[in-house]
Design a protein around this motif. Sequence first.
Motif, PDB file in Angstrom:
ATOM      1  N   VAL A  67       1.012  -1.255  -0.053  1.00 54.31           N
ATOM      2  CA  VAL A  67       0.228   0.070  -0.127  1.00 54.31           C
ATOM      3  C   VAL A  67       0.301   1.366   0.188  1.00 54.31           C
ATOM      4  N   CYS A  68       1.013   1.834  -1.309  1.00 54.72           N
ATOM      5  CA  CYS A  68       2.109   3.042  -1.394  1.00 54.72           C
ATOM      6  C   CYS A  68       1.808   3.584  -2.603  1.00 54.72           C
ATOM      7  N   PRO A  69       2.014   4.764  -2.735  1.00 56.86           N
ATOM      8  CA  PRO A  69       2.175   5.966  -3.979  1.00 56.86           C
ATOM      9  C   PRO A  69       2.017   5.443  -5.192  1.00 56.86           C
ATOM     10  N   PRO A  70       1.309   5.581  -6.275  1.00 51.22           N
ATOM     11  CA  PRO A  70       1.814   4.142  -7.314  1.00 51.22           C
ATOM     12  C   PRO A  70       3.168   4.805  -8.442  1.00 51.22           C
ATOM     13  N   ASP A  71       3.421   5.482  -7.764  1.00 51.09           N
ATOM     14  CA  ASP A  71       5.096   5.274  -8.811  1.00 51.09           C
ATOM     15  C   ASP A  71       5.791   5.018  -7.979  1.00 51.09           C
ATOM     16  N   ALA A  72       5.104   4.678  -6.341  1.00 54.35           N
ATOM     17  CA  ALA A  72       6.459   3.911  -6.195  1.00 54.35           C
ATOM     18  C   ALA A  72       6.342   2.041  -6.040  1.00 54.35           C
ATOM     19  N   ALA A  73       4.936   1.802  -6.617  1.00 55.58           N
ATOM     20  CA  ALA A  73       4.229   0.111  -7.067  1.00 55.58           C
ATOM     21  C   ALA A  73       5.042  -0.535  -7.706  1.00 55.58           C
ATOM     22  N   LEU A  74       6.102   0.118  -8.522  1.00 56.48           N
ATOM     23  CA  LEU A  74       6.882  -1.648  -9.038  1.00 56.48           C
ATOM     24  C   LEU A  74       8.423  -1.437  -8.587  1.00 56.48           C
ATOM     25  N   ASP A  75       8.755  -0.273  -7.956  1.00 54.80           N
ATOM     26  CA  ASP A  75      10.186  -0.505  -7.100  1.00 54.80           C
ATOM     27  C   ASP A  75       9.875  -1.152  -5.661  1.00 54.80           C
ATOM     28  N   VAL A  76       8.969  -1.324  -5.070  1.00 54.43           N
ATOM     29  CA  VAL A  76       8.492  -2.202  -4.514  1.00 54.43           C
ATOM     30  C   VAL A  76       8.382  -3.424  -4.936  1.00 54.43           C
ATOM     31  N   ALA A  77       7.201  -3.720  -5.799  1.00 58.17           N
ATOM     32  CA  ALA A  77       7.181  -4.863  -6.090  1.00 58.17           C
ATOM     33  C   ALA A  77       8.837  -5.866  -6.715  1.00 58.17           C
ATOM     34  N   ARG A  78       9.380  -5.127  -6.704  1.00 60.22           N
ATOM     35  CA  ARG A  78      10.787  -5.204  -7.824  1.00 60.22           C
ATOM     36  C   ARG A  78      11.883  -5.498  -6.459  1.00 60.22           C
ATOM     37  N   SER A  79      11.087  -4.803  -5.313  1.00 63.56           N
ATOM     38  CA  SER A  79      12.797  -4.495  -4.226  1.00 63.56           C
ATOM     39  C   SER A  79      12.150  -5.932  -2.965  1.00 63.56           C
ATOM     40  N   VAL A  80      10.947  -6.927  -3.474  1.00 63.35           N
ATOM     41  CA  VAL A  80      10.532  -7.988  -2.937  1.00 63.35           C
ATOM     42  C   VAL A  80      10.832  -9.087  -3.630  1.00 63.35           C
ATOM     43  N   ARG A  81      10.664  -9.008  -5.091  1.00 65.56           N
ATOM     44  CA  ARG A  81      10.822  -9.934  -6.386  1.00 65.56           C
ATOM     45  C   ARG A  81      12.704 -10.517  -5.614  1.00 65.56           C
ATOM     46  N   ASP A  82      12.827  -9.372  -5.300  1.00 60.51           N
ATOM     47  CA  ASP A  82      14.476  -9.482  -5.979  1.00 60.51           C
ATOM     48  C   ASP A  82      15.506 -10.265  -4.573  1.00 60.51           C
ATOM     49  N   ALA A  83      14.055  -9.877  -3.381  1.00 57.97           N
ATOM     50  CA  ALA A  83      15.091 -10.846  -1.590  1.00 57.97           C
ATOM     51  C   ALA A  83      14.518 -11.920  -1.985  1.00 57.97           C
ATOM     52  N   GLY A  84      13.972 -12.277  -3.363  1.00 57.39           N
ATOM     53  CA  GLY A  84      14.230 -13.813  -2.821  1.00 57.39           C
ATOM     54  C   GLY A  84      11.855 -14.686  -2.415  1.00 57.39           C
ATOM     55  N   PHE A  85      11.245 -13.871  -2.800  1.00 54.92           N
ATOM     56  CA  PHE A  85       9.776 -13.460  -1.656  1.00 54.92           C
ATOM     57  C   PHE A  85       9.071 -14.357  -2.507  1.00 54.92           C
ATOM     58  N   GLY A  86       8.645 -15.604  -1.831  1.00 57.01           N
ATOM     59  CA  GLY A  86       7.626 -16.404  -3.295  1.00 57.01           C
ATOM     60  C   GLY A  86       6.375 -16.272  -2.923  1.00 57.01           C
ATOM     61  N   GLY A  87       5.578 -16.227  -1.907  1.00 58.14           N
ATOM     62  CA  GLY A  87       3.874 -16.139  -2.131  1.00 58.14           C
ATOM     63  C   GLY A  87       3.412 -14.930  -2.363  1.00 58.14           C
ATOM     64  N   ILE A  88       2.426 -15.200  -1.610  1.00 57.60           N
ATOM     65  CA  ILE A  88       1.684 -14.412  -2.406  1.00 57.60           C
ATOM     66  C   ILE A  88       1.732 -12.601  -1.743  1.00 57.60           C
ATOM     67  N   TYR A  89       1.117 -12.164  -2.899  1.00 53.44           N
ATOM     68  CA  TYR A  89       1.276 -10.756  -3.531  1.00 53.44           C
ATOM     69  C   TYR A  89       0.104  -9.615  -3.494  1.00 53.44           C
ATOM     70  N   VAL A  90       0.257  -8.668  -2.620  1.00 51.91           N
ATOM     71  CA  VAL A  90      -1.366  -8.018  -3.149  1.00 51.91           C
ATOM     72  C   VAL A  90      -0.874  -6.736  -2.854  1.00 51.91           C
ATOM     73  N   ASP A  91      -0.674  -6.482  -4.692  1.00 47.85           N
ATOM     74  CA  ASP A  91      -0.779  -4.764  -4.628  1.00 47.85           C
ATOM     75  C   ASP A  91      -2.049  -3.987  -4.663  1.00 47.85           C
ATOM     76  N   ALA A  92      -2.186  -2.857  -3.752  1.00 49.75           N
ATOM     77  CA  ALA A  92      -3.485  -2.357  -3.236  1.00 49.75           C
ATOM     78  C   ALA A  92      -3.580  -1.084  -4.016  1.00 49.75           C
TER      79      ALA A  92
END
Length: 274
Positions: A67-92
């Motif tokens: 839950v972040c400003p829309p301009d940051a949504a892609l960077d937040v998702a990339r940071s989670v992916r790059d950390a190796g996360f593989g669970g449910i990811y909800v972009d709200a």
Amino acid sequence: MTNSILLLHPGEMGASIGAALRGNNHPVRWVSRCRSDATRQRAEAADLAPASTLENALAKVEHVISVCPPDAALDVARSVRDAGFGGIYVDANAVSPATSRRLADIAGGGFVDGGIIGPPARRPGATRLYLSGDQASRVASWFERSLVDARVVECSASALKMCYAAYTKGSSALILAIRALAASQGVEEALLSEWDISQSGLGARSDATASGTSRKAWRFEGEMREIASTFADAGLPSGFHEAASDIYRRMRGLKTVEDADVQCVIEKLLGSGK
């Protein structure tokens, strides 16, 4: 059954989402590094557990809600992916369907598209979280009987959010621009008098829009760009919401102004505010 969740990040809306999850006994973490005292206070009030880094937090949770400003949504998702996360990811976040598809490519098979309509969840019936995707029903179950009314939609939760905010926040930008235009032409008093005759309540609405929008306008700038993109992708004119984005850009400086009124907004829009 409880689910451990990382909330990125507890702003006013995010903290209320976290509080709803905590009310259903789900453990909720947040990343405290480089966050403001106001964010810390919101997280503490919502009973969220701090983690010093994103990596530490992800090691202790099963799922993530962004839950972040829309301009940051892609960077937040990339940071989670790059950390190796593989669970449910909800972009709200308030993003276009095209941006949502990019987010899905980043997040992988656990991606859930979300869109929040309403204010921070502090009273029943005010806040809805629309969800779409294969895991949408599971995510909706996390919020059962909470202050967040989670609803599954068949197509695109982001598209629904864009359509809704195109009117609510788009019309707010329009009415504020009209007040500024009238002031610039010396007809503001006459316009308000005419509104009292033919558009009852519109003057008061414009005043309330100014005070209610001023401190949040910085977040709406990017959202208007996402809406403009959604219109363009559908073959519809996008110019109105591009202009609305510029209206909110001019209001950025009101983020920290307490009790900003319509005259403060007019000064910012006309370029005379500092």
